[in-house]
Design an enzyme around this catalytic site. Structure first.
Site, mmCIF file in Angstrom:
data_model
loop_
_atom_site.group_PDB
_atom_site.id
_atom_site.type_symbol
_atom_site.label_atom_id
_atom_site.label_comp_id
_atom_site.label_asym_id
_atom_site.label_seq_id
_atom_site.Cartn_x
_atom_site.Cartn_y
_atom_site.Cartn_z
ATOM 1 N N GLU A 101 0.818 -1.235 0.000
ATOM 2 C CA GLU A 101 0.000 0.000 0.000
ATOM 3 C C GLU A 101 0.841 1.268 0.000
ATOM 4 O O GLU A 101 0.570 2.187 0.794
ATOM 5 C CB GLU A 101 -0.960 0.003 1.200
ATOM 6 C CG GLU A 101 -2.036 -1.064 1.106
ATOM 7 C CD GLU A 101 -3.160 -0.937 2.120
ATOM 8 O OE1 GLU A 101 -3.051 -0.136 3.058
ATOM 9 O OE2 GLU A 101 -4.159 -1.667 1.954
ATOM 10 N N GLU B 87 -5.786 -8.274 -0.142
ATOM 11 C CA GLU B 87 -6.472 -7.920 1.114
ATOM 12 C C GLU B 87 -7.928 -7.660 0.771
ATOM 13 O O GLU B 87 -8.210 -6.764 -0.035
ATOM 14 C CB GLU B 87 -5.871 -6.673 1.773
ATOM 15 C CG GLU B 87 -4.488 -6.899 2.354
ATOM 16 C CD GLU B 87 -3.985 -5.714 3.190
ATOM 17 O OE1 GLU B 87 -4.818 -5.014 3.813
ATOM 18 O OE2 GLU B 87 -2.769 -5.501 3.199
HETATM 19 O O1 AHR Z 1 -5.393 -5.540 7.190
HETATM 20 C C1 AHR Z 1 -5.251 -4.384 7.948
HETATM 21 C C2 AHR Z 1 -4.495 -3.292 7.204
HETATM 22 O O2 AHR Z 1 -5.250 -2.851 6.130
HETATM 23 C C3 AHR Z 1 -3.180 -3.692 6.578
HETATM 24 O O3 AHR Z 1 -2.111 -3.615 7.465
HETATM 25 C C4 AHR Z 1 -3.017 -2.680 5.498
HETATM 26 O O4 AHR Z 1 -2.257 -3.159 4.404
HETATM 27 C C5 AHR Z 1 -4.432 -2.299 5.124
HETATM 28 O O5 AHR Z 1 -4.616 -0.932 5.080
#
Ligand code: AHR
Length: 505
Positions: A176, A295
């Protein structure tokens, strides 16, 4: 009372999207809250094995059907020094983790993670730190993990008790880095150059690696689109995947739009495919990039409180409790990933234990399944084979965010085991939805089954004291007659309909 409005899906064995990659059923372990400490790893727990892993959690991880796991972050990785987590545990440094304002003891690191992936039979997906670090440290980590022996770093791994290389194939080039919250946040040009150079060096060390470039951390990022185009202008030839991240907050907007969250995921995926294919055209490349949705989940983000002044160890962070409604929305996200199985070939449910997770634990106490555990386990088990290209006809409802949205969200998989599985969600909170599945050229070879996850109380959840409150239940067998299967989907429900098929088609 008006009669219920029916929905239909039309199948044809010849019309397929593509084969499901087992990596679609990945998850994510971050050094965040209690995901690792007192989640996966609790050496004093009554069920702990010799490596300190909770075997009650390992059993649930296997039952969940996870195939792959991303590690060690997340935001955490962008300030992480991997060297802190190897070698004798009592010599490892304690560090500040600026991402989550906690103390990291480093009691759990690479060796322990590898013990976990091996015990659970999972493929590791390792993220390198491109926040505070660069190509040299990524290359060192790769050499430590994958080089057989005869160099300082590979022999160090041997001295740490692992003479055989870990053979880690999947690598994320940072996390990210488009996000202003990220340690080492970068512009797309800065990140694109760094990702390309890191990838080039990593491939020199181990040409077998599969590399993931960071895409946008959400479809709503102001840089979305430009970020992908710029990063891929630098790195298209060097990477195999681009990442997507998406979390849906039940309390961020109106309930009707929340139920239609998959509309956002659908649009995000098709937009990223378009951006990748535009980059492919510009590069005159024969390669087609894959999408790594590494994610995704439901996250009650608006409940999250910013970290206070103290620096706790493994605090309770992001321990969301999921309801029946959340499990149904979660099911629509799974269906959406499956519907794009030709391009989304890796995905990680974020996260695995305690932190926005399907599995919860209590320190020194039990482990249990959240509501979202069940759709994931069923999709991971039955969603293997060819995804079919369906025609869906469904009544719609109106949403403030996405306009008219179908009440039915569905996909179907023709399994290698000769089974047809239809995954279907009825988004209507008030009415059942009659569904006809037109079987096309498929010939039934036995009775169908219908598993339902629904509840009179859509806010019902599983807790430590009531861990089995919400589970899927077998419903009456669907009728199968004249090339059609008919079934009723209860209000606000996740449904798995299975039919054995004759092989003589
Ligand atoms: O999954 C929680 C957080 O969400 C992670 O650390 C990050 O990559 C995302 O913003």
């Amino acid at each position: 009372m008006p009669p219920p409005r029916p929905a239909a899906v039309f199948l044809d064995p010849h019309f397929t999207v593509g084969e499901v990659d087992p990596l679609l059923f990945g998850s994510f372990v971050e050094h965040l809250g209690r995901c690792v400490y007192t989640g996966l790893f609790e050496p004093d727990h009554p069920t702990a094995d010799a490596a300190g892993l909770r075997t009650d959690v390992l059993a649930l991880v296997r039952e969940l059907g996870v195939t792959m796991v991303r590690y060690p972050g997340g935001n955490f990785v962008s300030a992480y020094r991997w060297e802190d987590g190897v070698g004798p545990a009592d010599l490892r440094p304690r560090r500040l983790d600026p991402a989550w304002r906690t103390i990291e003891t480093n009691r759990f690191g690479l060796g322990e993670f590898t013990a976990f992936t091996r015990s659970a039979g999972l493929e590791p997906m390792m993220a390198v730190n491109l926040g505070t670090r660069g190509p040299a440290e990524a290359a060192d980590l790769l050499e430590y993990c994958n080089h057989p022996s005869g160099t300082t770093l590979s022999d160090l791994r041997g001295a740490h008790g692992a003479p055989e290389p870990y053979g880690i194939r999947l690598w994320c080039l940072g996390n990210e880095l488009d996000g202003p919250w990220q340690v080492g946040h970068k512009t797309a040009d800065e990140y694109g150059r760094l990702a390309a150079e890191t990838a080039r060096l990593m491939r020199m060390i181990d040409p077998s690696v599969r590399l993931v470039a960071c895409g946008s951390s959400g479809s709503g990022m102001p840089t979305f689109g430009d970020w992908e185009s710029t990063v891929l202008a630098h790195a298209y030839d060097q990477v195999d995947y681009i990442s997507l991240h998406a979390y849906y907050d039940p309390e961020a907007g109106d309930p009707a739009s929340y139920l239609a969250s998959a509309s956002d995921m659908e649009r995000f995926i098709t937009d990223v495919i378009a951006l990748c294919d535009a980059a492919r055209a510009r590069h005159r490349s024969a390669k087609r990039l894959s999408l790594s949705f590494d994610e995704w989940n439901i996250w009650y983000m608006s409940r999250q409180r910013p970290g206070q002044g103290e620096w706790p160890r493994a605090p309770r962070l992001l321990e969301d409790v999921y309801t029946v409604t959340d499990a149904v929305v979660f099911g629509t996200l799974l269906i959406t990933l499956l519907r794009h199985a030709d391009r989304v070939t890796a995905a990680c449910l974020a996260q695995l234990v305690n932190v926005i997770a399907p599995i919860m634990t209590e320190p020194a106490g039990p482990a249990w399944r959240q509501t979202i555990f069940h759709p994931f386990a069923q999709a991971a088990r039955y969603g293997r084979g060819q995804v079919l290209r369906l025609h869906v006809a469904s009544p719609t409802y109106e949403t403030p965010k996405f306009g008219d949205v179908p009440l039915l969200h569905a996909t179907a998989v023709h399994g290698e085991d000769g089974m047809l599985t239809v995954f279907a969600v009825n988004r209507d909170p008030a009415a059942a939805l009659p569904l006809t599945v037109h079987l096309g050229g498929f010939t039934p070879a036995g009775p169908a089954t219908h598993s339902v996850l629904a509840d009179d109380d859509p806010s019902a959840a599983n807790t430590m004291t009531e861990p089995e409150r919400v589970t899927p239940r077998e419903s009456a067998a669907p009728a199968v007659d004249g090339g059609r299967l008919t079934v009723t989907l209860p209000p606000l429900s996740w449904n798995v309909i299975r039919l054995p098929l004759a092989t003589d088609r």
